[in-house]
Design a protein around this motif. Structure first.
Motif, short mmCIF file in Angstrom:
data_model
loop_
_atom_site.label_atom_id
_atom_site.label_comp_id
_atom_site.label_asym_id
_atom_site.label_seq_id
_atom_site.Cartn_x
_atom_site.Cartn_y
_atom_site.Cartn_z
N GLY A 1 -3.22 11.62 -5.22
CA GLY A 1 -2.26 10.64 -5.72
C GLY A 1 -1.82 10.97 -7.13
N PHE A 2 -1.09 10.06 -7.73
CA PHE A 2 -0.46 10.31 -9.03
C PHE A 2 -1.51 10.60 -10.12
CE2 PHE A 2 1.34 8.26 -12.97
CZ PHE A 2 2.17 9.32 -13.30
N ILE A 3 -2.41 9.69 -10.33
CA ILE A 3 -3.39 9.89 -11.40
C ILE A 3 -4.48 10.86 -10.96
CG2 ILE A 3 -5.11 8.76 -12.87
CD1 ILE A 3 -3.44 6.30 -12.91
N GLY A 4 -4.96 10.69 -9.70
CA GLY A 4 -6.06 11.52 -9.23
C GLY A 4 -5.72 13.01 -9.25
N LEU B 1 -11.56 13.85 -1.96
CA LEU B 1 -11.42 13.11 -0.69
C LEU B 1 -10.20 12.21 -0.77
CD1 LEU B 1 -12.60 12.11 2.08
CD2 LEU B 1 -13.79 10.34 0.75
N ASP B 2 -9.25 12.46 0.10
CA ASP B 2 -8.01 11.65 0.09
C ASP B 2 -7.53 11.47 1.51
OD1 ASP B 2 -5.59 11.17 -2.33
OD2 ASP B 2 -5.09 10.95 -0.20
N LYS B 3 -7.07 10.28 1.80
CA LYS B 3 -6.57 9.97 3.16
C LYS B 3 -5.19 10.56 3.41
CE LYS B 3 -6.07 5.87 6.10
NZ LYS B 3 -6.12 4.38 6.08
N LEU B 4 -4.50 10.93 2.35
CA LEU B 4 -3.11 11.41 2.43
C LEU B 4 -2.21 10.36 3.08
CD1 LEU B 4 -3.45 15.24 3.19
CD2 LEU B 4 -3.07 14.12 0.99
N THR B 5 -2.15 9.21 2.46
CA THR B 5 -1.17 8.20 2.86
C THR B 5 0.19 8.65 2.31
OG1 THR B 5 -1.38 6.91 0.82
CG2 THR B 5 -2.96 6.42 2.60
N TYR B 6 1.19 7.78 2.42
CA TYR B 6 2.52 8.07 1.86
C TYR B 6 2.43 8.42 0.37
CZ TYR B 6 1.65 3.44 0.10
OH TYR B 6 1.05 2.39 -0.52
N GLY C 1 -9.70 12.33 4.36
CA GLY C 1 -10.55 11.29 4.94
C GLY C 1 -10.40 9.99 4.17
N ASP C 2 -11.08 8.98 4.70
CA ASP C 2 -10.90 7.60 4.25
C ASP C 2 -12.16 7.12 3.52
OD1 ASP C 2 -10.57 4.75 4.22
OD2 ASP C 2 -9.32 4.88 6.01
N ILE C 3 -11.98 6.44 2.39
CA ILE C 3 -13.16 5.89 1.70
C ILE C 3 -13.83 4.78 2.54
CG2 ILE C 3 -12.43 6.51 -0.65
CD1 ILE C 3 -11.66 3.50 -1.01
N GLU D 1 -4.41 1.47 -2.43
CA GLU D 1 -3.03 1.11 -2.09
C GLU D 1 -2.44 0.54 -3.38
OE1 GLU D 1 -1.04 1.28 0.57
OE2 GLU D 1 -2.50 2.40 1.74
N THR D 2 -1.45 1.22 -3.92
CA THR D 2 -0.94 0.84 -5.24
C THR D 2 0.50 0.35 -5.23
OG1 THR D 2 -0.20 3.09 -5.68
CG2 THR D 2 -2.45 2.53 -6.37
N HIS D 3 1.20 0.60 -4.12
CA HIS D 3 2.62 0.21 -4.08
C HIS D 3 2.69 -1.26 -3.64
CE1 HIS D 3 4.30 4.56 -3.98
NE2 HIS D 3 3.07 4.55 -4.47
N GLN E 1 -7.94 -3.23 3.62
CA GLN E 1 -8.82 -2.18 4.15
C GLN E 1 -9.28 -1.21 3.07
OE1 GLN E 1 -10.20 -2.04 7.07
NE2 GLN E 1 -9.09 -3.82 7.85
N THR E 2 -8.36 -0.80 2.21
CA THR E 2 -8.71 0.22 1.21
C THR E 2 -9.23 -0.40 -0.09
OG1 THR E 2 -7.27 1.95 2.07
CG2 THR E 2 -7.75 2.04 -0.28
N ASN E 3 -8.45 -1.33 -0.66
CA ASN E 3 -8.79 -1.80 -2.00
C ASN E 3 -10.03 -2.70 -2.03
OD1 ASN E 3 -6.45 -0.47 -2.47
ND2 ASN E 3 -5.31 -2.19 -3.29
#
Ligand SMILES: NC(=O)c1ccc[n+]([C@@H]2O[C@H](COP(=O)([O-])OP(=O)(O)OC[C@H]3O[C@@H](n4cnc5c(N)ncnc54)[C@H](O)[C@@H]3O)[C@@H](O)[C@H]2O)c1
Length: 133
Positions: A10-13, A31-36, A57-59, A83-85, A98-100
Protein backbone atom coordinates in the motif's frame (compact mmCIF):
# COMPACT_ATOMS: atom_id res chain seq x y z
CA UNK A 1 16.97 -8.88 11.66
CA UNK A 2 13.66 -9.87 10.08
CA UNK A 3 10.67 -7.52 10.05
CA UNK A 4 7.16 -8.58 9.14
CA UNK A 5 5.38 -5.78 7.31
CA UNK A 6 1.67 -6.20 6.68
CA UNK A 7 0.04 -4.06 4.01
CA UNK A 8 3.46 -3.49 2.52
CA UNK A 9 2.11 -3.00 -1.01
CA UNK A 10 0.00 0.00 0.00
CA UNK A 11 0.88 3.67 0.03
CA UNK A 12 2.73 3.94 3.32
CA UNK A 13 3.75 0.29 3.65
CA UNK A 14 5.47 0.09 0.25
CA UNK A 15 7.37 3.30 0.85
CA UNK A 16 8.44 2.01 4.25
CA UNK A 17 9.64 -1.25 2.64
CA UNK A 18 11.59 0.58 -0.08
CA UNK A 19 13.17 2.91 2.47
CA UNK A 20 13.98 0.07 4.84
CA UNK A 21 15.75 -1.89 2.10
CA UNK A 22 17.87 1.18 1.40
CA UNK A 23 18.93 1.93 4.95
CA UNK A 24 18.99 -1.51 6.64
CA UNK A 25 20.36 -4.88 5.69
CA UNK A 26 17.64 -6.97 7.31
CA UNK A 27 14.98 -9.16 5.73
CA UNK A 28 11.51 -7.79 5.04
CA UNK A 29 8.66 -10.31 5.02
CA UNK A 30 5.84 -8.47 3.29
CA UNK A 31 2.30 -9.81 3.72
CA UNK A 32 -0.36 -8.06 1.67
CA UNK A 33 -3.76 -9.14 0.40
CA UNK A 34 -3.36 -6.99 -2.74
CA UNK A 35 -6.75 -5.33 -2.60
CA UNK A 36 -7.52 -2.41 -4.94
CA UNK A 37 -5.14 -0.38 -2.75
CA UNK A 38 -2.15 -2.71 -3.02
CA UNK A 39 0.22 -2.35 -5.96
CA UNK A 40 3.18 -4.65 -6.50
CA UNK A 41 4.40 -2.25 -9.18
CA UNK A 42 5.52 0.09 -6.40
CA UNK A 43 7.87 -2.67 -5.25
CA UNK A 44 9.16 -3.52 -8.75
CA UNK A 45 12.72 -2.51 -7.85
CA UNK A 46 12.74 -5.29 -5.22
CA UNK A 47 11.67 -8.11 -7.57
CA UNK A 48 15.13 -9.65 -7.56
CA UNK A 49 15.94 -8.70 -3.97
CA UNK A 50 16.39 -11.88 -1.90
CA UNK A 51 15.84 -9.85 1.28
CA UNK A 52 12.31 -8.87 0.30
CA UNK A 53 9.93 -11.80 0.64
CA UNK A 54 6.44 -11.04 -0.64
CA UNK A 55 3.47 -13.18 0.39
CA UNK A 56 -0.02 -12.49 -0.89
CA UNK A 57 -2.35 -13.16 2.02
CA UNK A 58 -4.80 -11.81 4.56
CA UNK A 59 -4.09 -10.67 8.12
CA UNK A 60 -7.36 -12.43 8.95
CA UNK A 61 -5.82 -15.79 8.07
CA UNK A 62 -4.58 -17.11 11.42
CA UNK A 63 -3.07 -20.30 10.01
CA UNK A 64 -1.05 -18.40 7.42
CA UNK A 65 0.12 -15.90 10.03
CA UNK A 66 1.19 -18.63 12.44
CA UNK A 67 3.10 -20.42 9.68
CA UNK A 68 4.87 -17.22 8.60
CA UNK A 69 5.79 -16.27 12.17
CA UNK A 70 7.09 -19.74 12.92
CA UNK A 71 9.05 -19.99 9.68
CA UNK A 72 10.57 -16.49 9.55
CA UNK A 73 10.70 -15.60 13.29
CA UNK A 74 10.56 -11.80 12.94
CA UNK A 75 11.93 -9.52 15.64
CA UNK A 76 9.51 -6.72 14.78
CA UNK A 77 6.12 -6.32 13.10
CA UNK A 78 4.62 -3.25 11.48
CA UNK A 79 0.96 -3.40 10.55
CA UNK A 80 -0.05 -1.15 7.66
CA UNK A 81 -2.80 -3.50 6.39
CA UNK A 82 -6.12 -1.71 6.41
CA UNK A 83 -9.16 -0.62 4.49
CA UNK A 84 -8.42 3.08 4.21
CA UNK A 85 -10.67 4.39 1.44
CA UNK A 86 -13.42 5.49 3.79
CA UNK A 87 -15.83 6.48 1.02
CA UNK A 88 -15.98 2.80 0.01
CA UNK A 89 -17.37 1.87 3.45
CA UNK A 90 -20.69 3.49 2.56
CA UNK A 91 -21.26 1.06 -0.32
CA UNK A 92 -19.65 -1.93 1.40
CA UNK A 93 -18.69 -1.80 5.06
CA UNK A 94 -17.94 -5.53 5.37
CA UNK A 95 -14.25 -5.40 4.30
CA UNK A 96 -13.66 -2.61 6.83
CA UNK A 97 -14.97 -4.77 9.67
CA UNK A 98 -13.14 -7.85 8.39
CA UNK A 99 -9.75 -6.18 8.06
CA UNK A 100 -9.65 -3.19 10.39
CA UNK A 101 -11.33 -4.88 13.35
CA UNK A 102 -11.34 -8.67 13.00
CA UNK A 103 -8.15 -8.87 10.92
CA UNK A 104 -6.24 -6.62 13.31
CA UNK A 105 -7.49 -8.65 16.27
CA UNK A 106 -6.47 -11.86 14.51
CA UNK A 107 -3.01 -10.45 13.82
CA UNK A 108 -2.62 -9.40 17.45
CA UNK A 109 -3.66 -12.83 18.68
CA UNK A 110 -1.28 -14.66 16.31
CA UNK A 111 1.55 -12.34 17.36
CA UNK A 112 0.73 -12.79 21.05
CA UNK A 113 0.99 -16.56 20.68
CA UNK A 114 4.28 -16.19 18.80
CA UNK A 115 5.63 -13.69 21.39
CA UNK A 116 4.83 -16.13 24.19
CA UNK A 117 7.00 -18.73 22.46
CA UNK A 118 10.05 -16.45 22.54
CA UNK A 119 12.77 -16.41 25.19
CA UNK A 120 12.53 -13.61 27.76
CA UNK A 121 15.38 -11.75 26.04
CA UNK A 122 13.65 -12.07 22.65
CA UNK A 123 10.38 -10.92 24.22
CA UNK A 124 12.08 -7.80 25.62
CA UNK A 125 13.57 -6.96 22.23
CA UNK A 126 10.42 -7.71 20.21
CA UNK A 127 8.45 -4.74 18.85
CA UNK A 128 4.93 -4.44 17.37
CA UNK A 129 3.46 -1.30 15.86
CA UNK A 130 0.20 -0.72 14.04
CA UNK A 131 -0.83 2.38 12.11
CA UNK A 132 -4.52 1.51 12.43
CA UNK A 133 -6.32 4.42 13.97
N1 LIG B 1 -2.14 7.55 4.15
C1 LIG B 1 -2.13 8.37 5.21
O1 LIG B 1 -2.04 9.61 5.08
C2 LIG B 1 -2.20 7.81 6.61
C3 LIG B 1 -1.98 8.67 7.69
C4 LIG B 1 -2.00 8.14 8.99
C5 LIG B 1 -2.24 6.78 9.19
N2 LIG B 1 -2.48 5.98 8.13
C6 LIG B 1 -2.72 4.59 8.39
O2 LIG B 1 -1.64 3.80 7.85
C7 LIG B 1 -2.14 2.55 7.41
C8 LIG B 1 -1.75 2.34 5.94
O3 LIG B 1 -2.27 3.42 5.17
P1 LIG B 1 -2.06 3.49 3.59
O4 LIG B 1 -2.40 4.89 3.19
O5 LIG B 1 -0.74 2.94 3.23
O6 LIG B 1 -3.23 2.50 3.09
P2 LIG B 1 -3.46 1.82 1.64
O7 LIG B 1 -4.92 1.68 1.47
O8 LIG B 1 -2.67 2.55 0.60
O9 LIG B 1 -2.77 0.38 1.81
C9 LIG B 1 -3.34 -0.63 2.59
C10 LIG B 1 -2.70 -1.93 2.18
O10 LIG B 1 -3.24 -2.96 3.01
C11 LIG B 1 -3.53 -4.08 2.17
N3 LIG B 1 -4.60 -4.85 2.81
C12 LIG B 1 -5.90 -4.51 2.93
N4 LIG B 1 -6.57 -5.44 3.61
C13 LIG B 1 -5.67 -6.41 3.93
C14 LIG B 1 -5.75 -7.64 4.63
N5 LIG B 1 -6.92 -8.06 5.15
N6 LIG B 1 -4.64 -8.38 4.79
C15 LIG B 1 -3.45 -7.97 4.26
N7 LIG B 1 -3.32 -6.81 3.58
C16 LIG B 1 -4.42 -6.04 3.42
C17 LIG B 1 -3.92 -3.50 0.83
O11 LIG B 1 -3.79 -4.44 -0.22
C18 LIG B 1 -2.96 -2.33 0.72
O12 LIG B 1 -1.75 -2.74 0.11
C19 LIG B 1 -3.65 2.57 7.65
O13 LIG B 1 -3.94 1.98 8.90
C20 LIG B 1 -3.97 4.05 7.70
O14 LIG B 1 -5.13 4.34 8.46
C21 LIG B 1 -2.44 6.44 6.84
Amino acid sequence: MTILVTGGAGFIGANFVLHQRQVKDGIILNLDKLTYAGHLSTLASLTEDPKHIFVQGDIGDRILLSQLLEQHRPQAILNFAAETHVDRSIEGPDPFIQTNILGTFNLLEAVRAYWQSLSSLEQDQFRFASLNR
